[in-house]
Scaffold this motif. Sequence first.
Motif, PDB file in Angstrom:
ATOM      1  N   ASN A  11      26.904  67.981 -34.965  1.00  0.00           N
ATOM      2  CA  ASN A  11      27.120  68.211 -36.394  1.00  0.00           C
ATOM      3  C   ASN A  11      28.034  67.153 -36.997  1.00  0.00           C
ATOM      4  O   ASN A  11      27.801  66.679 -38.111  1.00  0.00           O
ATOM      5  N   ASP A  29      26.141  63.802 -37.014  1.00  0.00           N
ATOM      6  CA  ASP A  29      25.069  63.921 -38.004  1.00  0.00           C
ATOM      7  C   ASP A  29      25.633  63.792 -39.431  1.00  0.00           C
ATOM      8  O   ASP A  29      25.071  63.082 -40.255  1.00  0.00           O
ATOM      9  N   ASN A  30      26.761  64.458 -39.689  1.00  0.00           N
ATOM     10  CA  ASN A  30      27.384  64.334 -41.020  1.00  0.00           C
ATOM     11  C   ASN A  30      27.750  62.890 -41.302  1.00  0.00           C
ATOM     12  O   ASN A  30      27.511  62.383 -42.397  1.00  0.00           O
ATOM     13  N   LYS A  60      24.799  60.922 -42.145  1.00  0.00           N
ATOM     14  CA  LYS A  60      24.262  61.308 -43.449  1.00  0.00           C
ATOM     15  C   LYS A  60      25.113  60.784 -44.597  1.00  0.00           C
ATOM     16  O   LYS A  60      24.600  60.367 -45.620  1.00  0.00           O
ATOM     17  N   GLY A  62      27.205  73.413 -40.939  1.00  0.00           N
ATOM     18  CA  GLY A  62      27.567  72.574 -39.784  1.00  0.00           C
ATOM     19  C   GLY A  62      29.045  72.657 -39.418  1.00  0.00           C
ATOM     20  O   GLY A  62      29.403  72.898 -38.258  1.00  0.00           O
TER      21      GLY A  62
HETATM   22 MG   LIG Z   1      26.428  69.017 -41.557  1.00  0.00          MG
END
Ligand SMILES: [Mg+2]
Length: 469
Positions: free
Chosen positions: A354, A357-358, A361, A420
């Motif tokens: 998470n 991934d953040n 992103k 998340g």
């Molecule tokens: Mg997230």
Amino acid sequence: MAETSSSLPFRRHVIANVIALLPSALALAVLVWMRALAPLPALVAFAGIALATVIVVRRYVLSIGRFARFVEALSRGDEPDVPRFVLSPAAEELAGGVAALARLWHRQRASIDSLSASAQAIVDGLPDPLLGIDGSRRVVRFNRAARTLLGPIETGRDLAATLRQPTLLDSVDAALAGAPIDDPAEIAVPGPPERILAAHIKALPRPTDDGSLVLVVLHDMTALRRAERMRADFVANASHELRTPLASLVGFVETLRGPARDDAEAQDRFLAIMAEQTGRMRRLVEDLLSLSRIEQREHESPTGRVEVGPLLRGLVEMLEMKARPRQVTLTLDVPPDLPTVIGDRDELAMAFQNLIDNAVKYTRPGTSVRVGASRQDDGVRLIVSDQGEGIAAEHLPRLTERFYRVDTARSRQMGGTGLGLAIVKHVLNRHRGRLTVESAVGEGSTFTVLLPDNEFSTASKEPAGVQKG
Ligand SMILES: [Mg+2]
Ligand SMILES: Nc1ncnc2c1ncn2[C@@H]1O[C@H](COP(=O)(O)OP(=O)(O)O)[C@@H](O)[C@H]1O
């Protein structure tokens, strides 16, 4: 008031002697008057009787004085020796009896004192604040919890000076008037932090020694009410998150059955959108299930051993696929001698995934995301650092709340569920880990996780929340 010791015996002696001599004097006078006895022998006899009387009366008067002083000493709480009364065994018995009575009284007094101290200790030990109210609605007693919650309390003042809640005051008035008492009134005590309290009011069958007629016991409902509100908010948020893609699916199904029935190009476009919406719903349901599973196990300590290096390597390789289209480079920096940590591999993988991934992103396209791990005195530290827009300080404390997003539209557009970081928080709670965030708006963010290393770790047992780095 006790008379002075010098005047008291003298007056007593005179009165006692006069009373004791009166019958003999009268008898001698009658004998002289009847001429049965000549005046001179009568005078001699009287002198003899008077001498004997003075001696005996003196002893008795002195004994009474000593007895009085003895009783006085007992009443002061002293323990005097029982005086001896040579000519009066009855007085001596009486003194012994009084001394025994005094001893009994002292013992009972001590046991009453200790009972009252225990009662106060019990009342003070109660976790809930308690106030004793008298017939004029004055506070006459309170315990330690009441002082902690309400601040300094003055006894003898009206309850309104301590608690200004009209509903509570009305209920106490009703209880004092003998009316039946309803369910506990719920009152809000202004903070900070504001507290919600349930006030239980109990009328006593008879007043206690301090005059209490009604007891007010306050029970803190703040945490319960907050949990209830959070649960309700959570259900509302989750339903709302699911309803949006669901509504869009329903709309497209209707369109495909109706106007777009024969439009192949529109069908392709709509099906692509529908697939995206179903993906969003699937991710949401998966995150909800993960969160609930993690929460259920949150109080069981993990027992496995996890090698953090290989775990991070696998995650970075997996997320490179997502990073590549955004021209984001992922770098990994793990020393070869990194120790293992105690933990649940799947849960830790979910948490790190998470975070990475953040970063992928939210970092700016064309920048790099740095993932690193290092050995610390008290465990292993992981960092995930990006070069994105950063997060303003006011958002940091709320970042791990479920569905909290800085920019909801952006999060949705990036396929985020808003769950998340809540998952990260609960995983770290279970692992006694900590999450800290350092972020500079316009420059980027660094998320740091500290995992305690050994089983006897003294790492903080506070729940893992976000702290400003
Ligand atoms: Mg997230
Ligand atoms: N690396 C980051 N940079 C900027 N903002 C972030 C970062 N990580 C998380 N956030 C913010 O925190 C919010 C919550 O994160 P998360 O719980 O993972 O939900 P999401 O599904 O939106 O990623 C995100 O919506 C985003 O606003």
